[in-house]
Write a protein that holds these residues in place. Structure first.
Motif, PDB file in Angstrom:
ATOM      1  N   MET A 114       0.817  -1.217   0.000  1.00 35.32           N
ATOM      2  CA  MET A 114       0.000   0.000   0.000  1.00 35.32           C
ATOM      3  C   MET A 114       0.848   1.263   0.000  1.00 35.32           C
ATOM      4  O   MET A 114       0.473   2.281  -0.577  1.00 35.32           O
ATOM      5  N   GLY A 115       1.971   1.222   0.741  1.00 33.76           N
ATOM      6  CA  GLY A 115       2.806   2.410   0.837  1.00 33.76           C
ATOM      7  C   GLY A 115       2.267   3.478   1.775  1.00 33.76           C
ATOM      8  O   GLY A 115       2.697   4.626   1.714  1.00 33.76           O
ATOM      9  N   THR A 116       1.327   3.116   2.630  1.00 31.70           N
ATOM     10  CA  THR A 116       0.755   4.048   3.609  1.00 31.70           C
ATOM     11  C   THR A 116       0.782   3.388   4.992  1.00 31.70           C
ATOM     12  O   THR A 116       1.144   2.218   5.122  1.00 31.70           O
ATOM     13  N   GLY A 117       0.358   4.100   6.014  1.00 32.88           N
ATOM     14  CA  GLY A 117       0.416   3.579   7.378  1.00 32.88           C
ATOM     15  C   GLY A 117      -0.600   2.504   7.697  1.00 32.88           C
ATOM     16  O   GLY A 117      -0.406   1.692   8.597  1.00 32.88           O
ATOM     17  N   CYS A 118      -1.745   2.495   6.990  1.00 30.36           N
ATOM     18  CA  CYS A 118      -2.795   1.474   7.119  1.00 30.36           C
ATOM     19  C   CYS A 118      -3.443   1.453   8.512  1.00 30.36           C
ATOM     20  O   CYS A 118      -4.041   0.440   8.897  1.00 30.36           O
ATOM     21  N   ASN A 119      -3.330   2.535   9.260  1.00 28.00           N
ATOM     22  CA  ASN A 119      -3.981   2.599  10.571  1.00 28.00           C
ATOM     23  C   ASN A 119      -5.478   2.870  10.417  1.00 28.00           C
ATOM     24  O   ASN A 119      -5.940   3.257   9.333  1.00 28.00           O
ATOM     25  N   LEU A 120      -6.217   2.668  11.515  1.00 28.46           N
ATOM     26  CA  LEU A 120      -7.671   2.800  11.477  1.00 28.46           C
ATOM     27  C   LEU A 120      -8.175   3.001  12.902  1.00 28.46           C
ATOM     28  O   LEU A 120      -7.398   3.042  13.850  1.00 28.46           O
ATOM     29  N   LYS A 121      -9.480   3.138  13.028  1.00 30.16           N
ATOM     30  CA  LYS A 121     -10.129   3.258  14.333  1.00 30.16           C
ATOM     31  C   LYS A 121     -10.703   1.886  14.692  1.00 30.16           C
ATOM     32  O   LYS A 121     -11.165   1.168  13.804  1.00 30.16           O
ATOM     33  N   TRP A 122     -10.655   1.484  15.967  1.00 31.14           N
ATOM     34  CA  TRP A 122     -11.208   0.158  16.299  1.00 31.14           C
ATOM     35  C   TRP A 122     -11.844   0.151  17.687  1.00 31.14           C
ATOM     36  O   TRP A 122     -11.540   1.008  18.523  1.00 31.14           O
ATOM     37  N   ARG A 123     -12.728  -0.835  17.902  1.00 35.30           N
ATOM     38  CA  ARG A 123     -13.410  -1.007  19.186  1.00 35.30           C
ATOM     39  C   ARG A 123     -13.903  -2.451  19.231  1.00 35.30           C
ATOM     40  O   ARG A 123     -14.412  -2.962  18.229  1.00 35.30           O
ATOM     41  N   GLU A 124     -13.774  -3.086  20.398  1.00 32.88           N
ATOM     42  CA  GLU A 124     -14.208  -4.477  20.473  1.00 32.88           C
ATOM     43  C   GLU A 124     -15.275  -4.656  21.526  1.00 32.88           C
ATOM     44  O   GLU A 124     -14.990  -4.923  22.691  1.00 32.88           O
ATOM     45  N   ILE A 125     -16.562  -4.527  21.092  1.00 39.11           N
ATOM     46  CA  ILE A 125     -17.689  -4.766  21.994  1.00 39.11           C
ATOM     47  C   ILE A 125     -18.695  -5.715  21.357  1.00 39.11           C
ATOM     48  O   ILE A 125     -19.818  -5.848  21.827  1.00 39.11           O
ATOM     49  N   GLY A 126     -18.288  -6.371  20.252  1.00 37.82           N
ATOM     50  CA  GLY A 126     -19.160  -7.378  19.636  1.00 37.82           C
ATOM     51  C   GLY A 126     -20.392  -6.816  18.966  1.00 37.82           C
ATOM     52  O   GLY A 126     -21.445  -7.456  18.965  1.00 37.82           O
ATOM     53  N   GLU A 127     -20.263  -5.637  18.368  1.00 32.95           N
ATOM     54  CA  GLU A 127     -21.434  -5.028  17.726  1.00 32.95           C
ATOM     55  C   GLU A 127     -21.722  -5.648  16.363  1.00 32.95           C
ATOM     56  O   GLU A 127     -20.898  -6.372  15.802  1.00 32.95           O
ATOM     57  N   LYS A 128     -22.894  -5.326  15.838  1.00 30.40           N
ATOM     58  CA  LYS A 128     -23.293  -5.828  14.524  1.00 30.40           C
ATOM     59  C   LYS A 128     -22.563  -5.080  13.420  1.00 30.40           C
ATOM     60  O   LYS A 128     -22.324  -3.883  13.532  1.00 30.40           O
ATOM     61  N   GLU A 129     -22.204  -5.826  12.351  1.00 27.65           N
ATOM     62  CA  GLU A 129     -21.616  -5.221  11.154  1.00 27.65           C
ATOM     63  C   GLU A 129     -22.462  -5.576   9.946  1.00 27.65           C
ATOM     64  O   GLU A 129     -22.863  -6.735   9.791  1.00 27.65           O
ATOM     65  N   ARG A 130     -22.730  -4.585   9.125  1.00 24.78           N
ATOM     66  CA  ARG A 130     -23.422  -4.847   7.859  1.00 24.78           C
ATOM     67  C   ARG A 130     -22.501  -4.370   6.741  1.00 24.78           C
ATOM     68  O   ARG A 130     -22.162  -3.183   6.691  1.00 24.78           O
ATOM     69  N   LEU A 131     -22.087  -5.312   5.880  1.00 24.59           N
ATOM     70  CA  LEU A 131     -21.199  -4.965   4.761  1.00 24.59           C
ATOM     71  C   LEU A 131     -22.054  -4.770   3.510  1.00 24.59           C
ATOM     72  O   LEU A 131     -22.603  -5.727   2.975  1.00 24.59           O
ATOM     73  N   TRP A 132     -22.188  -3.527   3.078  1.00 26.12           N
ATOM     74  CA  TRP A 132     -22.999  -3.212   1.899  1.00 26.12           C
ATOM     75  C   TRP A 132     -22.176  -3.388   0.633  1.00 26.12           C
ATOM     76  O   TRP A 132     -21.033  -2.922   0.549  1.00 26.12           O
TER      77      TRP A 132
END
Ligand code: ZN
Length: 242
Positions: A114-132
């Motif tokens: 990628m050539g970038t830092g690839c960082n992101l925001k995260w949280r682990e509470i087992g919430e629902k995810e919907r991938l559109w």
């Protein structure tokens, strides 16, 4: 390529050894579960893990791999640079496909490609995810509905520090309110890269049939096409007569 791609599923394989709750969810390892899922679609699949000699990614194994899956998290730093370089060359010059899963966003190989830092925001509470599905004509969503839903997942949120994807296939919504570019395609050299977000180690995500279907489709998409060898460097002779 007309034949089905030969797949290797690489997994760091450490959480399964050190965390009982992960071993409960994935008794055969994350790699074992993904391999079984892909094999059920007719693919020939081998597995490799960090603690094998050369991390299981010898020149021979890579030469016989058309598409490599990559799951890692707690031991990215233990992956030897020479193996990362080997995988990189196999993608760039050999045209191997690379499917990077979940926390693999911080792997050496993904960051290098990628050539970038690839960082992101995260949280682990087992919430629902919907991938559109945001690209319904893309081969990776063949046989998939309007969205995939995962009852419990870790949250990854924007901003995700990646280059703009060449093709964006999924955007995730999380119960907590964040969104994320969760299915990203890239062309690199002669090869292709697909990043697919879900797959936190404490949730049974890789048992879900539509998740496996996406991984299967991604393997077909990322397989080498048998395109031209890449030529670079000094070419003193012009192709036409002067
Ligand atoms: Zn995770």
């Amino acid at each position: 390529m007309s034949a089905l791609p030969r797949v290797t599923v690489w997994n760091e394989g450490r959480h399964e050894k050190s965390h009982a709750e992960v071993a409960r969810v994935y008794p055969k390892g994350i790699h074992g579960t993904i391999a079984e899922g892909l094999a059920s679609h007719g693919l020939t699949v081998r597995t490799a893990t960090l603690d094998e000699p050369e991390h299981g990614l010898t020149q021979d194994v890579l030469a016989q791999t058309d598409v490599l899956f990559w799951w890692g998290h707690m031991a990215h730093g233990e992956v030897r640079d020479e193996i990362v370089e080997r995988v990189y060359e196999r993608v760039m010059e050999g045209g191997m496909g690379l499917i990077v899963l979940h926390s693999g966003h911080f792997s050496k190989i993904f960051k290098k490609l990628m050539g970038t830092g690839c960082n992101l925001k995260w949280r682990e509470i087992g919430e629902k995810e919907r991938l559109w599905v945001v690209n319904p004509g893309h081969p990776i969503v063949a046989g998939i509905g309007e969205y995939l839903e995962l009852e419990h997942e870790e949250m990854y949120g924007e901003h995700f520090d990646i280059p703009a994807p060449d093709e964006l296939v999924f955007v995730s919504w999380f119960q907590g309110g964040e969104v994320f570019r969760s299915g990203c395609c890239y062309y690199r050299g002669r090869g292709k890269v697909f990043y697919f977000r879900p797959g936190h180690e404490t949730y049974p995500t890789y048992y879900q049939p539509d998740v496996i279907k996406v991984l299967y489709n991604a393997a077909l998409w990322a397989a080498p096409v048998g395109g031209p060898e890449v030529k670079r460097g000094h070419f003193p002779q012009p192709m036409e007569k002067f």
